[in-house]
Design a protein around this motif. Structure first.
Motif, short mmCIF file in Angstrom:
data_model
loop_
_atom_site.label_atom_id
_atom_site.label_comp_id
_atom_site.label_asym_id
_atom_site.label_seq_id
_atom_site.Cartn_x
_atom_site.Cartn_y
_atom_site.Cartn_z
N THR A 1 0.83 -1.21 0.00
CA THR A 1 0.00 0.00 0.00
C THR A 1 0.86 1.25 0.00
OG1 THR A 1 -1.67 -1.21 1.26
CG2 THR A 1 -1.88 1.19 1.20
N GLU A 2 1.89 1.25 0.84
CA GLU A 2 2.83 2.37 0.92
C GLU A 2 3.39 2.74 -0.45
OE1 GLU A 2 6.25 1.69 3.36
OE2 GLU A 2 5.00 1.72 5.17
N GLN A 3 3.55 1.73 -1.29
CA GLN A 3 4.16 1.98 -2.58
C GLN A 3 3.11 2.26 -3.66
OE1 GLN A 3 7.51 -0.83 -3.39
NE2 GLN A 3 7.53 -1.16 -1.17
N GLY A 4 1.90 2.59 -3.19
CA GLY A 4 0.88 3.02 -4.12
C GLY A 4 0.25 1.91 -4.94
N ARG A 5 0.35 0.69 -4.44
CA ARG A 5 -0.24 -0.44 -5.16
C ARG A 5 -1.34 -1.05 -4.29
NH1 ARG A 5 4.25 -2.01 -8.36
NH2 ARG A 5 2.91 -3.47 -9.47
N THR A 6 -2.09 -1.95 -4.88
CA THR A 6 -3.20 -2.54 -4.15
C THR A 6 -2.96 -4.02 -3.87
OG1 THR A 6 -4.69 -1.01 -5.28
CG2 THR A 6 -5.69 -2.89 -4.16
N PRO A 7 -2.75 -4.37 -2.60
CA PRO A 7 -2.49 -5.76 -2.25
C PRO A 7 -3.80 -6.50 -1.97
CG PRO A 7 -2.25 -4.38 -0.33
CD PRO A 7 -2.66 -3.46 -1.46
#
Lengths: 251, 251
Positions: A98-104
């Motif tokens: 999430t921190e890296q702007g992605r959706t887990p």
DNA sequence: GAGTGGTCTAGACCACCTT
DNA sequence: AGGTGGTCTAGACCACTCA
């Protein structure tokens, strides 16, 4: 179908590397954006004029480099950027993705109780045959499966663990429901190739390049609280460690 | 030629995986010891009765798994055990390879002065075009080349560095000759494929699976003292990190 | 059902290593 | 000089995905 740009000056060498360069060039300039699908192998056959084996060699090369990946029997796709993983930080998968702007996302594939074999008995320091919880999960980033993992937990520390919803953070559950706190982490990593089973789960081919990450977590008393074997698509992860001095300097 | 053992019960599946299993079995039982050479592809063709392409698929699979490696145009060999690398420890290559009972060696391939391009200027925080030392080395374990590296050093911190014997530990030279001490290390790792040049130096094929390790060392004032790009044969290294708690726990 | 990648064959020529 | 792996061709059939 996406038309490919010809690429400028090229060095001599095998044809499959020339094709590789051409595809890599089209990825670089954004003609083939991340996640997009490559032309089919037979389309390449026609447009490039090579035998299919040569085409596949170029594609395998790009796969090894992490530029493209395959979906089994579906096609070849441009790899999205890798996620950075820092084993010295304690953030879990959900957090750092999430921190890296992605959706887990996490999908629990199976949960069961097994009896410890010799290797697991040794790791958990229990008698062989002792019961252990095993959880198998798959995790995705932006909808793309990137890892499968097999987590083993000693039920002595977390009875009834399997009754919880396991799609979130396991470490959170252990901490908040069982008061088990991780005090030490041991991480082993090595490049490898996907076994058949893991490959099927990730929707790719057995033998696809991969990175194995084994995490062993200990509590403050030195007991093993979690033994986690992760199999990553090799193009989905990069490791980053930042350290201040410790230990003797060099030789 | 080494006769191969047939392997017992086998699951269904592609023929190349059956051959892979058979070879892997012979490695496991020690019939093919580490460092030994496999039968030639054409010998397999005769004994296994498959087309050569199928043989090569099995061998490529074993290579991806790190069980065997190739020497360009010479043959296939069983991989020796991997070396364990711990980025949180400060021991240099010579030290940790020796610790693990193996014999390290370093060969300096080239040393030169270059002018910083944009990327390097940014890393070293100098003006583009500033002079930088560049050293290229190859390192071996028990005589087998396992990595090539390219080290960049700011001559402001180590004037005349290139006049030293660089086959030993660079960090030692920086420390004892120049009083430069490393206070912080940043390490990045990711699976990749060998570029043509590195592959040639390592005596293997371009595209061979590999692990890139980039180390950036800082002194106590935060200046970059060493920027080291290493390209490892992927079957020669495994990463091990052991950590006590730090940072926030999980999510 | 059309199209995809996955597997496999049976050849060929080449550059290079080894002896 | 003989053998090795490296590259390449032109087919084939299959299992599977996708529309």
């Amino acid at each position: 179908m996406i038309p490919m740009e010809g690429k400028p000056g090229e060095a001599a060498g095998p044809q499959y590397l020339a094709l590789r360069d051409q595809i890599a060039f089209n990825i670089e300039i954004g003609k083939l954006p991340a996640g997009s699908r490559l032309p089919s192998e037979r389309q390449f056959q026609t447009s490039a004029g090579f035998a299919r084996g040569t085409i596949r060699q170029a594609l395998a090369q790009l796969e090894a480099e992490g530029l493209i990946y395959r979906r089994d029997r579906s096609g070849w796709y441009v790899s999205p950027p890798a996620i950075t993983y820092d084993p010295t930080r304690w953030a879990g998968f959900m957090a750092y993705v999430t921190e890296q702007g992605r959706t887990p996302a996490t999908i629990t594939l199976a949960k069961s109780s097994i009896n410890a074999n010799a290797a697991l008995a040794d790791i958990f320091r229990v008698a062989p045959g002792s019961p252990l919880h095993v959880i198998e999960r798959m995790r995705t980033i932006d909808g793309r499966p990137v890892l499968v993992e097999r987590i083993t937990v000693d039920p002595a520390l977390a009875p009834g663990l399997l009754d919880h919803d396991l799609d979130g953070s396991l470490t959170q559950i252990l901490k908040h429901k069982y008061g088990v706190v991780v005090a030490r982490n041991r991480v082993d990593m090595r490049p490898c190739a996907l076994a058949k089973e893991a490959a099927e789960t990730l929707g790719t081919k057995p033998g696809a390049p991969s990175l194995t990450v084994v995490r062993t977590s200990f509590d403050e008393k030195g007991r093993v609280v979690e033994y986690d074997q992760e199999y990553w698509r090799h193009d989905a992860i990069r490791i980053h460690v930042d350290l201040s001095v410790r230990g003797e300097p060099d030789a």
